[in-house]
Design a protein around this motif. Structure first.
Motif, mmCIF file in Angstrom:
data_model
loop_
_atom_site.group_PDB
_atom_site.id
_atom_site.type_symbol
_atom_site.label_atom_id
_atom_site.label_comp_id
_atom_site.label_asym_id
_atom_site.label_seq_id
_atom_site.Cartn_x
_atom_site.Cartn_y
_atom_site.Cartn_z
ATOM 1 N N ILE A 56 0.896 -1.121 -0.029
ATOM 2 C CA ILE A 56 -0.103 -0.057 0.106
ATOM 3 C C ILE A 56 1.019 1.387 -0.036
ATOM 4 C CG2 ILE A 56 -1.735 1.352 1.268
ATOM 5 C CD1 ILE A 56 -2.730 -1.206 2.378
ATOM 6 N N SER A 58 1.262 5.384 0.292
ATOM 7 C CA SER A 58 0.487 6.517 0.780
ATOM 8 C C SER A 58 0.839 8.013 0.181
ATOM 9 C CB SER A 58 0.987 6.880 2.042
ATOM 10 O OG SER A 58 0.266 7.911 2.733
ATOM 11 N N VAL A 73 -4.774 6.956 -0.298
ATOM 12 C CA VAL A 73 -3.824 5.614 -0.240
ATOM 13 C C VAL A 73 -4.002 4.810 -1.720
ATOM 14 C CG1 VAL A 73 -3.541 5.270 1.961
ATOM 15 C CG2 VAL A 73 -5.426 4.467 0.818
ATOM 16 N N GLY A 75 -3.398 1.044 -3.462
ATOM 17 C CA GLY A 75 -3.127 -0.244 -3.245
ATOM 18 C C GLY A 75 -3.350 -1.337 -4.418
ATOM 19 N N SER A 99 2.505 0.211 3.701
ATOM 20 C CA SER A 99 2.540 -1.162 4.123
ATOM 21 C C SER A 99 3.474 -2.080 3.017
ATOM 22 C CB SER A 99 1.095 -1.560 4.065
ATOM 23 O OG SER A 99 1.073 -3.006 4.395
ATOM 24 N N SER A 159 -7.208 0.963 4.085
ATOM 25 C CA SER A 159 -6.161 0.230 3.850
ATOM 26 C C SER A 159 -6.373 -1.286 4.073
ATOM 27 C CB SER A 159 -5.240 0.416 5.341
ATOM 28 O OG SER A 159 -4.730 1.910 5.251
ATOM 29 N N ARG A 162 -7.293 -2.783 0.642
ATOM 30 C CA ARG A 162 -6.287 -3.097 -0.362
ATOM 31 C C ARG A 162 -5.339 -4.105 0.074
ATOM 32 N NH1 ARG A 162 -8.700 1.657 -0.311
ATOM 33 N NH2 ARG A 162 -8.778 2.929 -2.426
ATOM 34 N N LEU A 163 -5.621 -4.846 1.210
ATOM 35 C CA LEU A 163 -4.959 -5.837 1.693
ATOM 36 C C LEU A 163 -5.728 -7.325 1.722
ATOM 37 C CD1 LEU A 163 -2.747 -4.259 4.389
ATOM 38 C CD2 LEU A 163 -1.828 -5.028 2.460
#
Length: 239
Positions: A56, A58, A73, A75, A99, A159, A162-163
């Protein structure tokens, strides 16, 4: 044995039509993105665009006194470096890995040539850029009108989208940059969410225990951004 990274894990790359996909594939370069790595600085000329798969990134605006604040952000739903194909070549923001993970990069020349073809990639990238602008705008509204508690919930949810999984690894410094506050403020807000049973927070590791509770505690801004991404982008890009 670790499986090699797959470009199709980035939703924009996965949405490419077959002809464009075959044209891009030999040009995509797998890259590792380490925590805190700066992909480009404010005002610098971009040599590549980046398509995160498990990382990710920023987007930070840095004030003259060096104080940073996150504006968006990016990702696995998108691309880092929209100003390159929009004609600006550079941007006043900084791109910093929030990340750690993997991704792919594409040379600036290839991206601009594809954009100038005015084919399906142009339409896809313009819609993605509109969704990104919505996120930037909503972040500004949120930072002005909503509590730090609300802002942290919004940032964590964006976040998480995106994970894979419910674990976030973010330094206290990066969390402070995300929210534009001092580190003590981040700790206080995170401990409030922990006391409510929504997260577990320790030394930059955040485990989300109750996602629905986090959504309920967040302000309207998270839902506005998510709806716009879902509306503008193909189903395979929905977060």
């Amino acid at each position: 044995m670790i499986d090699p990274p797959n470009p199709r894990d980035n939703h924009l790359l996965a949405a490419l039509p077959e002809a464009e996909w075959l044209r891009w594939l030999p040009e995509l370069e797998a890259v590792e993105m380490s925590l805190g790595q700066v992909l480009y600085e404010s005002g610098s000329r971009m040599s590549h665009v980046y398509f995160p798969t498990t990382a990710i990134v920023s987007m930070l605006y840095v004030m003259e006194n060096g104080a940073p604040a996150e504006i968006a952000v990016v990702g696995n739903e998108g691309v880092v470096g929209v100003s390159l194909f929009m004609g600006g070549e550079s941007t006043p923001s900084r791109a910093e890995v929030q990340s750690a993970g993997l991704g792919f990069r594409l040379r600036a020349r290839i991206m601009k040539e594809e954009f100038d073809r005015a084919g399906p990639v142009l339409n896809l990238l313009l819609r993605y850029t509109q969704a990104l602008i919505t996120q930037i705008s909503q972040t500004a509204v949120c930072n002005r009108h909503h509590s730090l508690d609300n802002q942290l919930c919004r940032s964590l949810l964006l976040s998480l989208d995106r994970l894979q999984g419910d674990e976030l690894v973010m330094t206290q410094k990066l969390l402070a940059n995300m929210l534009g506050v001092r580190r003590e403020g981040v700790t206080e807000a995170a401990l409030k969410l922990q006391s409510a049973g929504l997260i577990r927070y320790a030394r930059g590791h955040i485990s989300v225990l109750d996602r629905l509770g986090l959504e309920a505690r967040s302000c309207e801004c998270y839902a506005v951004v998510k709806r716009e991404y879902d509306r503008l982008l193909p189903n395979e890009l929905a977060m």
